[in-house]
Design a protein around this motif. Structure first.
Motif, PDB file in Angstrom:
ATOM      1  N   LYS A  42     -51.836   7.800  71.783  1.00  0.00           N
ATOM      2  CA  LYS A  42     -50.748   8.787  71.693  1.00  0.00           C
ATOM      3  C   LYS A  42     -49.841   8.708  72.924  1.00  0.00           C
ATOM      4  O   LYS A  42     -48.617   8.761  72.812  1.00  0.00           O
ATOM      5  CB  LYS A  42     -51.346  10.190  71.546  1.00  0.00           C
ATOM      6  CG  LYS A  42     -50.308  11.265  71.349  1.00  0.00           C
ATOM      7  CD  LYS A  42     -50.922  12.631  71.161  1.00  0.00           C
ATOM      8  CE  LYS A  42     -49.825  13.661  70.979  1.00  0.00           C
ATOM      9  NZ  LYS A  42     -50.329  15.005  70.875  1.00  0.00           N
ATOM     10  N   GLU A  43     -50.455   8.571  74.106  1.00  0.00           N
ATOM     11  CA  GLU A  43     -49.669   8.454  75.339  1.00  0.00           C
ATOM     12  C   GLU A  43     -48.827   7.166  75.326  1.00  0.00           C
ATOM     13  O   GLU A  43     -47.677   7.173  75.751  1.00  0.00           O
ATOM     14  CB  GLU A  43     -50.591   8.460  76.561  1.00  0.00           C
ATOM     15  CG  GLU A  43     -51.239   9.808  76.824  1.00  0.00           C
ATOM     16  CD  GLU A  43     -52.349   9.750  77.863  1.00  0.00           C
ATOM     17  OE1 GLU A  43     -52.632  10.796  78.469  1.00  0.00           O
ATOM     18  OE2 GLU A  43     -52.933   8.659  78.067  1.00  0.00           O
ATOM     19  N   ARG A  55     -36.104  12.235  65.887  1.00  0.00           N
ATOM     20  CA  ARG A  55     -36.413  13.259  66.899  1.00  0.00           C
ATOM     21  C   ARG A  55     -35.143  13.891  67.460  1.00  0.00           C
ATOM     22  O   ARG A  55     -35.074  15.094  67.648  1.00  0.00           O
ATOM     23  CB  ARG A  55     -37.225  12.652  68.041  1.00  0.00           C
ATOM     24  CG  ARG A  55     -38.664  12.478  67.731  1.00  0.00           C
ATOM     25  CD  ARG A  55     -39.395  11.998  68.952  1.00  0.00           C
ATOM     26  NE  ARG A  55     -40.826  12.040  68.743  1.00  0.00           N
ATOM     27  CZ  ARG A  55     -41.704  11.896  69.709  1.00  0.00           C
ATOM     28  NH1 ARG A  55     -41.309  11.712  70.950  1.00  0.00           N
ATOM     29  NH2 ARG A  55     -42.993  11.944  69.449  1.00  0.00           N
ATOM     30  N   LEU A  83     -41.656   5.390  73.065  1.00  0.00           N
ATOM     31  CA  LEU A  83     -40.515   6.175  72.578  1.00  0.00           C
ATOM     32  C   LEU A  83     -39.541   6.485  73.711  1.00  0.00           C
ATOM     33  O   LEU A  83     -38.326   6.360  73.553  1.00  0.00           O
ATOM     34  CB  LEU A  83     -40.994   7.467  71.913  1.00  0.00           C
ATOM     35  CG  LEU A  83     -41.546   7.316  70.499  1.00  0.00           C
ATOM     36  CD1 LEU A  83     -42.289   8.573  70.071  1.00  0.00           C
ATOM     37  CD2 LEU A  83     -40.425   6.999  69.519  1.00  0.00           C
ATOM     38  N   ASP A  84     -40.076   6.887  74.867  1.00  0.00           N
ATOM     39  CA  ASP A  84     -39.214   7.197  76.014  1.00  0.00           C
ATOM     40  C   ASP A  84     -38.441   5.964  76.481  1.00  0.00           C
ATOM     41  O   ASP A  84     -37.243   6.035  76.762  1.00  0.00           O
ATOM     42  CB  ASP A  84     -40.039   7.760  77.176  1.00  0.00           C
ATOM     43  CG  ASP A  84     -40.566   9.159  76.913  1.00  0.00           C
ATOM     44  OD1 ASP A  84     -40.055   9.827  75.991  1.00  0.00           O
ATOM     45  OD2 ASP A  84     -41.501   9.585  77.626  1.00  0.00           O
ATOM     46  N   HIS A 138     -47.514   0.038  66.935  1.00  0.00           N
ATOM     47  CA  HIS A 138     -47.147   1.463  66.903  1.00  0.00           C
ATOM     48  C   HIS A 138     -45.990   1.760  65.951  1.00  0.00           C
ATOM     49  O   HIS A 138     -45.957   2.832  65.346  1.00  0.00           O
ATOM     50  CB  HIS A 138     -46.798   1.964  68.303  1.00  0.00           C
ATOM     51  CG  HIS A 138     -47.991   2.210  69.165  1.00  0.00           C
ATOM     52  ND1 HIS A 138     -48.739   3.356  69.094  1.00  0.00           N
ATOM     53  CD2 HIS A 138     -48.571   1.434  70.113  1.00  0.00           C
ATOM     54  CE1 HIS A 138     -49.729   3.294  69.966  1.00  0.00           C
ATOM     55  NE2 HIS A 138     -49.657   2.131  70.600  1.00  0.00           N
ATOM     56  N   ARG A 185     -47.727   5.592  72.678  1.00  0.00           N
ATOM     57  CA  ARG A 185     -46.641   5.780  71.706  1.00  0.00           C
ATOM     58  C   ARG A 185     -45.488   6.563  72.342  1.00  0.00           C
ATOM     59  O   ARG A 185     -44.322   6.211  72.191  1.00  0.00           O
ATOM     60  CB  ARG A 185     -47.192   6.515  70.476  1.00  0.00           C
ATOM     61  CG  ARG A 185     -46.169   6.757  69.383  1.00  0.00           C
ATOM     62  CD  ARG A 185     -46.828   7.441  68.176  1.00  0.00           C
ATOM     63  NE  ARG A 185     -45.862   7.902  67.216  1.00  0.00           N
ATOM     64  CZ  ARG A 185     -45.314   7.146  66.268  1.00  0.00           C
ATOM     65  NH1 ARG A 185     -45.661   5.884  66.163  1.00  0.00           N
ATOM     66  NH2 ARG A 185     -44.428   7.651  65.435  1.00  0.00           N
ATOM     67  N   GLU A 186     -45.811   7.639  73.064  1.00  0.00           N
ATOM     68  CA  GLU A 186     -44.779   8.449  73.727  1.00  0.00           C
ATOM     69  C   GLU A 186     -44.056   7.645  74.795  1.00  0.00           C
ATOM     70  O   GLU A 186     -42.839   7.763  74.959  1.00  0.00           O
ATOM     71  CB  GLU A 186     -45.385   9.730  74.320  1.00  0.00           C
ATOM     72  CG  GLU A 186     -45.822  10.746  73.287  1.00  0.00           C
ATOM     73  CD  GLU A 186     -44.701  11.166  72.347  1.00  0.00           C
ATOM     74  OE1 GLU A 186     -43.570  11.442  72.816  1.00  0.00           O
ATOM     75  OE2 GLU A 186     -44.937  11.203  71.116  1.00  0.00           O
ATOM     76  N   GLN A 187     -44.808   6.819  75.521  1.00  0.00           N
ATOM     77  CA  GLN A 187     -44.193   5.974  76.538  1.00  0.00           C
ATOM     78  C   GLN A 187     -43.198   5.008  75.896  1.00  0.00           C
ATOM     79  O   GLN A 187     -42.068   4.851  76.372  1.00  0.00           O
ATOM     80  CB  GLN A 187     -45.264   5.170  77.295  1.00  0.00           C
ATOM     81  CG  GLN A 187     -44.663   4.233  78.323  1.00  0.00           C
ATOM     82  CD  GLN A 187     -45.580   3.087  78.708  1.00  0.00           C
ATOM     83  OE1 GLN A 187     -46.387   2.627  77.896  1.00  0.00           O
ATOM     84  NE2 GLN A 187     -45.453   2.635  79.949  1.00  0.00           N
TER      85      GLN A 187
END
Length: 200
Positions: A4-5, A59, A11-12, A45, A7-9
């Motif tokens: 999850k981390e 988003r 995305l950022d 991902h 994936r967020e990285q």
């Protein structure tokens, strides 16, 4: 780093690159390199650059729509216009990268998920407010969608311009937008006419 981390990285990183270089100018290699991972991790991902881009756009669209719809709380129509203008300008100021991504043409072939479709969603909300105002003033409420598109489009295009110049201050921009909208609406002709020679 958990899945999850990671994936967020991604995305950022993708969000920043898409804002800076656009979809075409961004590569999976660069996304992976900035994240310190191999390309297959990005594919795992998101299935590729298109999948990552689609999630980023989704988003951002939800964020902007939530800000605008959440702002429409006043009872007086002029204050509603102020709140809508401020919501868009707040989004531009706080989520500049996201706004830059939204105003670019989406390379993902779809009828939804574009800035134009988002503006249309916001205009639909404004349309209900205008419909009530039109009815109260004796105007044809069936014309509310046309006026809603015009008003929201004006604010959105002004927002694009303001993104780069950032002058005058946000409150002044909002005041001028509402001034044009409100005084234009206040003196609206029930049956507008053309004064030039062209009639069709």
């Amino acid at each position: 780093m958990t899945g999850k981390e990671r994936r967020e990285q991604l995305l950022d990183i993708g969000r920043a690159l898409f804002a800076d270089k656009g979809f075409e100018g961004t590569s999976v290699e660069e996304i992976a390199s900035r994240a310190g991972v191999s390309k297959p991790v990005v594919y795992e991902h998101f299935g590729g650059k298109e999948g990552l881009y689609a999630v980023v756009v989704d988003r951002e669209m939800r964020q902007l729509l939530d800000m605008v719809t959440g702002a429409l709380t006043a009872g007086h129509p002029r204050e509603l216009l102020e709140q809508a203008a401020f919501a868009l300008l707040d989004y531009i100021e706080s989520y500049t990268d996201g706004f830059r991504i939204l105003v670019r043409d989406s390379p993902v072939a779809q009828s939804t998920g574009t800035f134009a479709s988002l503006i249309s969603d916001i205009a639909t909300q404004v349309e209900d407010i205008l419909g009530l105002e039109f009815k109260a003033r004796g105007f044809d409420p069936k014309l509310a969608p046309l006026y809603a598109q015009a008003l929201v489009g004006m604010v959105a295009l002004t927002g694009q311009w303001w993104l780069d110049v950032r002058k005058p201050k946000k409150a002044e921009v909002a005041a001028h937008l509402v001034n044009l909208c409100w005084h234009g609406l206040e003196n609206l002709e029930a049956k507008p006419r053309l004064i030039g020679h062209r009639k069709s």
